[in-house]
Scaffold this motif. Structure first.
Motif, PDB file in Angstrom:
ATOM      1  N   LYS A 138      57.503  42.185  52.379  1.00 21.85           N
ATOM      2  CA  LYS A 138      57.740  42.396  50.946  1.00 21.85           C
ATOM      3  C   LYS A 138      56.847  41.490  50.092  1.00 21.85           C
ATOM      4  CE  LYS A 138      62.555  43.690  51.488  1.00 21.85           C
ATOM      5  NZ  LYS A 138      63.930  43.318  51.189  1.00 21.85           N
ATOM      6  N   GLU A 139      56.384  42.044  48.965  1.00 18.17           N
ATOM      7  CA  GLU A 139      55.525  41.281  48.050  1.00 18.17           C
ATOM      8  C   GLU A 139      56.223  40.021  47.555  1.00 18.17           C
ATOM      9  OE1 GLU A 139      53.715  43.482  44.856  1.00 18.17           O
ATOM     10  OE2 GLU A 139      53.077  45.098  46.197  1.00 18.17           O
ATOM     11  N   ASP A 140      57.525  40.112  47.257  1.00 21.90           N
ATOM     12  CA  ASP A 140      58.253  38.942  46.759  1.00 21.90           C
ATOM     13  C   ASP A 140      58.198  37.778  47.743  1.00 21.90           C
ATOM     14  OD1 ASP A 140      58.930  40.269  44.447  1.00 21.90           O
ATOM     15  OD2 ASP A 140      60.958  40.772  45.101  1.00 21.90           O
ATOM     16  N   LEU A 141      58.266  38.088  49.020  1.00 19.42           N
ATOM     17  CA  LEU A 141      58.197  37.048  50.040  1.00 19.42           C
ATOM     18  C   LEU A 141      56.790  36.443  50.087  1.00 19.42           C
ATOM     19  CD1 LEU A 141      59.884  35.601  52.117  1.00 19.42           C
ATOM     20  CD2 LEU A 141      59.379  37.422  53.741  1.00 19.42           C
ATOM     21  N   LEU A 142      55.772  37.273  49.935  1.00 19.99           N
ATOM     22  CA  LEU A 142      54.393  36.772  49.890  1.00 19.99           C
ATOM     23  C   LEU A 142      54.192  35.872  48.672  1.00 19.99           C
ATOM     24  CD1 LEU A 142      52.640  40.104  50.872  1.00 19.99           C
ATOM     25  CD2 LEU A 142      52.830  38.074  52.309  1.00 19.99           C
ATOM     26  N   TYR A 143      54.720  36.280  47.518  1.00 23.05           N
ATOM     27  CA  TYR A 143      54.623  35.446  46.308  1.00 23.05           C
ATOM     28  C   TYR A 143      55.307  34.096  46.538  1.00 23.05           C
ATOM     29  CZ  TYR A 143      53.139  39.571  43.630  1.00 23.05           C
ATOM     30  OH  TYR A 143      52.468  40.671  43.149  1.00 23.05           O
ATOM     31  N   LYS A 144      56.458  34.133  47.192  1.00 22.86           N
ATOM     32  CA  LYS A 144      57.206  32.905  47.476  1.00 22.86           C
ATOM     33  C   LYS A 144      56.351  31.948  48.300  1.00 22.86           C
ATOM     34  CE  LYS A 144      61.217  31.597  50.291  1.00 22.86           C
ATOM     35  NZ  LYS A 144      62.383  32.136  51.014  1.00 22.86           N
ATOM     36  N   TRP A 145      55.677  32.473  49.318  1.00 16.47           N
ATOM     37  CA  TRP A 145      54.854  31.616  50.174  1.00 16.47           C
ATOM     38  C   TRP A 145      53.650  31.056  49.439  1.00 16.47           C
ATOM     39  CZ3 TRP A 145      55.135  35.807  54.463  1.00 16.47           C
ATOM     40  CH2 TRP A 145      56.357  35.702  55.141  1.00 16.47           C
ATOM     41  N   VAL A 146      53.059  31.843  48.562  1.00 13.78           N
ATOM     42  CA  VAL A 146      51.922  31.333  47.779  1.00 13.78           C
ATOM     43  C   VAL A 146      52.419  30.264  46.811  1.00 13.78           C
ATOM     44  CG1 VAL A 146      50.106  31.907  46.124  1.00 13.78           C
ATOM     45  CG2 VAL A 146      50.607  33.480  47.998  1.00 13.78           C
ATOM     46  N   ARG A 147      53.552  30.537  46.142  1.00 12.86           N
ATOM     47  CA  ARG A 147      54.123  29.595  45.175  1.00 12.86           C
ATOM     48  C   ARG A 147      54.451  28.264  45.856  1.00 12.86           C
ATOM     49  NH1 ARG A 147      57.842  32.806  43.365  1.00 12.86           N
ATOM     50  NH2 ARG A 147      56.630  33.615  41.661  1.00 12.86           N
ATOM     51  N   LYS A 148      54.991  28.318  47.068  1.00 13.49           N
ATOM     52  CA  LYS A 148      55.373  27.104  47.786  1.00 13.49           C
ATOM     53  C   LYS A 148      54.206  26.448  48.505  1.00 13.49           C
ATOM     54  CE  LYS A 148      60.252  27.914  48.496  1.00 13.49           C
ATOM     55  NZ  LYS A 148      61.347  27.891  49.471  1.00 13.49           N
ATOM     56  N   LYS A 158      50.898  38.022  34.851  1.00 17.64           N
ATOM     57  CA  LYS A 158      49.515  37.917  35.327  1.00 17.64           C
ATOM     58  C   LYS A 158      49.488  37.005  36.552  1.00 17.64           C
ATOM     59  CE  LYS A 158      45.095  35.961  33.850  1.00 17.64           C
ATOM     60  NZ  LYS A 158      44.431  35.212  32.780  1.00 17.64           N
ATOM     61  N   LEU A 159      48.665  37.352  37.551  1.00 20.07           N
ATOM     62  CA  LEU A 159      48.603  36.536  38.762  1.00 20.07           C
ATOM     63  C   LEU A 159      47.957  35.183  38.481  1.00 20.07           C
ATOM     64  CD1 LEU A 159      47.675  38.910  41.725  1.00 20.07           C
ATOM     65  CD2 LEU A 159      49.891  37.992  41.074  1.00 20.07           C
ATOM     66  N   ILE A 160      48.633  34.129  38.974  1.00 18.42           N
ATOM     67  CA  ILE A 160      48.147  32.761  38.815  1.00 18.42           C
ATOM     68  C   ILE A 160      48.141  32.090  40.182  1.00 18.42           C
ATOM     69  CG2 ILE A 160      48.849  32.508  36.411  1.00 18.42           C
ATOM     70  CD1 ILE A 160      51.390  31.099  37.381  1.00 18.42           C
ATOM     71  N   LYS A 161      47.500  30.945  40.272  1.00 16.82           N
ATOM     72  CA  LYS A 161      47.402  30.233  41.539  1.00 16.82           C
ATOM     73  C   LYS A 161      48.167  28.916  41.540  1.00 16.82           C
ATOM     74  CE  LYS A 161      42.969  32.260  42.734  1.00 16.82           C
ATOM     75  NZ  LYS A 161      43.396  33.149  43.776  1.00 16.82           N
ATOM     76  N   GLU A 162      48.575  28.438  40.371  1.00 14.86           N
ATOM     77  CA  GLU A 162      49.337  27.196  40.297  1.00 14.86           C
ATOM     78  C   GLU A 162      50.180  27.166  39.037  1.00 14.86           C
ATOM     79  OE1 GLU A 162      46.396  24.118  40.377  1.00 14.86           O
ATOM     80  OE2 GLU A 162      45.857  24.406  38.285  1.00 14.86           O
ATOM     81  N   GLY A 163      51.205  26.326  39.066  1.00 17.86           N
ATOM     82  CA  GLY A 163      52.092  26.198  37.921  1.00 17.86           C
ATOM     83  C   GLY A 163      53.040  27.372  37.789  1.00 17.86           C
ATOM     84  N   LYS A 164      53.610  27.499  36.596  1.00 20.11           N
ATOM     85  CA  LYS A 164      54.553  28.589  36.339  1.00 20.11           C
ATOM     86  C   LYS A 164      54.030  29.577  35.315  1.00 20.11           C
ATOM     87  CE  LYS A 164      58.655  26.028  37.578  1.00 20.11           C
ATOM     88  NZ  LYS A 164      60.079  26.111  37.498  1.00 20.11           N
ATOM     89  N   LEU A 165      53.053  29.127  34.507  1.00 18.83           N
ATOM     90  CA  LEU A 165      52.511  29.959  33.436  1.00 18.83           C
ATOM     91  C   LEU A 165      50.998  30.036  33.531  1.00 18.83           C
ATOM     92  CD1 LEU A 165      54.562  28.520  30.434  1.00 18.83           C
ATOM     93  CD2 LEU A 165      55.044  30.608  31.704  1.00 18.83           C
ATOM     94  N   CYS A 166      50.445  31.181  33.120  1.00 20.13           N
ATOM     95  CA  CYS A 166      48.993  31.306  33.033  1.00 20.13           C
ATOM     96  C   CYS A 166      48.518  30.500  31.820  1.00 20.13           C
ATOM     97  CB  CYS A 166      48.587  32.774  32.923  1.00 20.13           C
ATOM     98  SG  CYS A 166      49.139  33.592  31.409  1.00 20.13           S
ATOM     99  N   GLU A 167      47.223  30.292  31.734  1.00 23.08           N
ATOM    100  CA  GLU A 167      46.668  29.482  30.644  1.00 23.08           C
ATOM    101  C   GLU A 167      46.969  30.066  29.257  1.00 23.08           C
ATOM    102  OE1 GLU A 167      45.249  26.273  28.889  1.00 23.08           O
ATOM    103  OE2 GLU A 167      45.466  26.475  31.044  1.00 23.08           O
ATOM    104  N   PRO A 168      46.768  31.383  29.035  1.00 23.63           N
ATOM    105  CA  PRO A 168      47.080  31.919  27.706  1.00 23.63           C
ATOM    106  C   PRO A 168      48.558  31.759  27.324  1.00 23.63           C
ATOM    107  CG  PRO A 168      45.701  33.467  28.912  1.00 23.63           C
ATOM    108  CD  PRO A 168      46.096  32.393  29.878  1.00 23.63           C
ATOM    109  N   CYS A 169      49.464  31.953  28.267  1.00 23.28           N
ATOM    110  CA  CYS A 169      50.891  31.792  27.961  1.00 23.28           C
ATOM    111  C   CYS A 169      51.231  30.332  27.692  1.00 23.28           C
ATOM    112  CB  CYS A 169      51.757  32.328  29.101  1.00 23.28           C
ATOM    113  SG  CYS A 169      51.796  34.127  29.184  1.00 23.28           S
ATOM    114  N   SER A 170      50.645  29.438  28.465  1.00 25.51           N
ATOM    115  CA  SER A 170      50.875  28.012  28.271  1.00 25.51           C
ATOM    116  C   SER A 170      50.384  27.571  26.897  1.00 25.51           C
ATOM    117  CB  SER A 170      50.149  27.223  29.362  1.00 25.51           C
ATOM    118  OG  SER A 170      50.319  25.857  29.187  1.00 25.51           O
ATOM    119  N   THR A 171      49.183  28.008  26.542  1.00 20.30           N
ATOM    120  CA  THR A 171      48.626  27.677  25.225  1.00 20.30           C
ATOM    121  C   THR A 171      49.483  28.274  24.118  1.00 20.30           C
ATOM    122  OG1 THR A 171      46.410  27.611  26.175  1.00 20.30           O
ATOM    123  CG2 THR A 171      46.561  27.857  23.781  1.00 20.30           C
TER     124      THR A 171
END
Length: 135
Positions: A60-70, A90-103
């Motif tokens: 499942k994609e959710d499980l893959l996202y979990k592993w990338v997040r962790k 939007k797909l990100i590689k670190e943190g919880k928010l993408c740059e535009p959302c964070s800004t």
């Protein structure tokens, strides 16, 4: 230690704060992880996306996202892996928010603080009626 319901199967399990699922689901997740990792170790699969990995392995994609997040699947090693921004998806590689959302959130907080200060200044203005001034 707490007793919790497994989010996958609903069984009660003792939470050791290391795992977020019951032992049975954990073993299944570990087997799925090994399958995904074997898939990604092949040179031709290293640039695979989450969707491709999920489709090919059946995980499942959710499980893959979990592993990338962790950090179990490192986005640095596999350039097309990421997980969704918690605000826009939007797909990100670190943190919880993408740059535009964070800004955007920072700007909204700044505007909120300025409005709050303005409101506090306006609430400090005191008005007196004529009767009170004569006393």
């Amino acid at each position: 230690m707490d007793l919790l319901n497994c989010p996958n199967c609903g069984k009660i399990y003792v939470n050791h704060s290391v795992r977020d699922v019951c032992d049975e689901c954990y073993r299944k997740e570990e087997a799925d992880y090994e399958q995904v990792y074997r898939f990604l170790r092949k040179r031709e699969n290293r640039a695979a996306t989450i969707e491709t990995i999920a489709h090919t392995t059946g995980v499942k994609e959710d499980l893959l996202y979990k592993w990338v997040r962790k950090g179990r699947l490192h986005a640095a090693q596999f350039p097309n892996l990421g997980y969704p921004c918690e605000r826009c998806g939007k797909l990100i590689k670190e943190g919880k928010l993408c740059e535009p959302c964070s800004t955007g959130l920072k700007e909204e907080l700044t505007r909120f603080e300025k409005e709050k200060e303005r409101h506090e200044e306006l609430s400090k203005v005191v008005y007196y009626s004529q009767d009170q001034r004569k006393k």
